[in-house]
Scaffold this active site. Structure first.
Site, PDB file in Angstrom:
ATOM      1  N   ASP A 182      -8.845  -5.780   5.817  1.00  0.00           N
ATOM      2  CA  ASP A 182      -9.284  -6.612   4.697  1.00  0.00           C
ATOM      3  C   ASP A 182     -10.151  -7.779   5.159  1.00  0.00           C
ATOM      4  OD1 ASP A 182      -8.384  -5.276   2.458  1.00  0.00           O
ATOM      5  OD2 ASP A 182      -6.402  -6.175   2.519  1.00  0.00           O
ATOM      6  N   GLU A 231      -6.420 -12.753   5.948  1.00  0.00           N
ATOM      7  CA  GLU A 231      -7.265 -11.563   5.825  1.00  0.00           C
ATOM      8  C   GLU A 231      -8.464 -11.763   4.898  1.00  0.00           C
ATOM      9  OE1 GLU A 231      -4.772  -8.325   4.590  1.00  0.00           O
ATOM     10  OE2 GLU A 231      -3.637  -9.537   3.168  1.00  0.00           O
ATOM     11  N   HIS A 261       0.822  -1.212   0.000  1.00  0.00           N
ATOM     12  CA  HIS A 261       0.000   0.000   0.000  1.00  0.00           C
ATOM     13  C   HIS A 261       0.855   1.261   0.000  1.00  0.00           C
ATOM     14  CE1 HIS A 261      -3.721  -2.201   0.463  1.00  0.00           C
ATOM     15  NE2 HIS A 261      -3.222  -2.860   1.485  1.00  0.00           N
TER      16      HIS A 261
END
Length: 251
Positions: A174, A148, A43
């Site tokens: 997530d 996740e 990210h």
């Protein structure tokens, strides 16, 4: 003692997640007494040269750097490990086969399929002997997988049992998103999923449970549940601190 050894022995480990490009933040983590840095390239920017510079900053401050890769492509793992990362963090590991693939990407044969070159930074630019480089990589390379999504909850026991999976990190955002309750960390379905992962990792003695923690109180709560590896988000700490300053000044 290597980070991997400390993880296996159940030491309390505190890591700082760094998403912003900042060599100084990596050095600061080492000077403050964090146990490792988790450099996020899923990210955040993932330029290979910059990743190497961040790892170099970690070496300067004597703190190991794990890198969260952007994908499960073995090439992503190869690049950061050749740059000198202490290990990889692999997102969205949904089953035991994906966990095995992550381990294979991180380790040399016979355990894995990582391509070999000692002319890399990890090989000390060709100054390490082949035998030393291979032994150090086998001994010290850390593999953290993220649970996740629904599938990872269903297969969490098998994921945690995969040889050379050193830790399972519960990815709360997530996970809640995939469960259909984004950001609702008190929802019964989310809490049940987390409890199932926690129990599964707790039953895998070679595997550490890794979680996000906002502060000492939350660390204490998670320690009681068996977690030993804790992550603090640099961005969250900075935002919280700056917001307190702004709110204090503005009244």
């Amino acid at each position: 003692m290597s980070l991997r050894t400390r993880m296996a022995e159940g030491d309390l480990l505190l890591g700082l997640i760094v998403k912003v490009p900042s060599h100084a933040a990596v050095e600061l983590a080492g000077h403050l007494g964090f146990d490792f840095v988790l450099l996020d390239t899923e990210h955040a920017p993932a330029d290979t040269v910059e990743v190497e510079h961040h790892i170099r900053a970690g070496d300067a401050a004597r703190i190991p750097v794990l890198v969260r890769v952007a994908s499960r492509d073995p090439a992503a793992a190869l690049h950061v490990l050749d740059a000198g990362a202490a290990g990889i963090v692999v997102p969205h590991v949904s089953d035991a086969a994906a966990a095995e693939a992550a381990v294979c990407a991180a380790h040399y044969p016979p355990r894995g399929t990582r391509s070999l070159a000692v002319s890399t930074r990890a090989g000390r630019h060709g100054t390490s002997s082949l035998a030393d480089h291979l032994a150090r990589a086998a001994r010290e390379t850390v593999v953290v997988v993220q649970a996740e999504d629904r599938s990872s909850v269903a297969d969490c026991a098998a994921i945690a049992a995969v040889e050379n999976v050193d830790a399972v990190w519960i990815g709360p955002t997530d996970l809640s998103l995939d469960l259909g309750v984004p950001g609702d960390f008190e929802h019964p379905e989310y809490r049940t999923a987390v409890a199932r992962i926690t129990e599964a990792v707790g039953n895998a003695p070679q595997c550490s449970l890794c979680v996000l923690a906002d502060g000492p109180e939350e660390v204490g709560q998670w320690r009681a549940r068996g977690a030993t590896t804790f992550l603090v988000n640099y961005n969250s700490v900075v935002v919280r601190g700056l917001r307190d300053v702004v709110d204090g000044v503005r009244g």
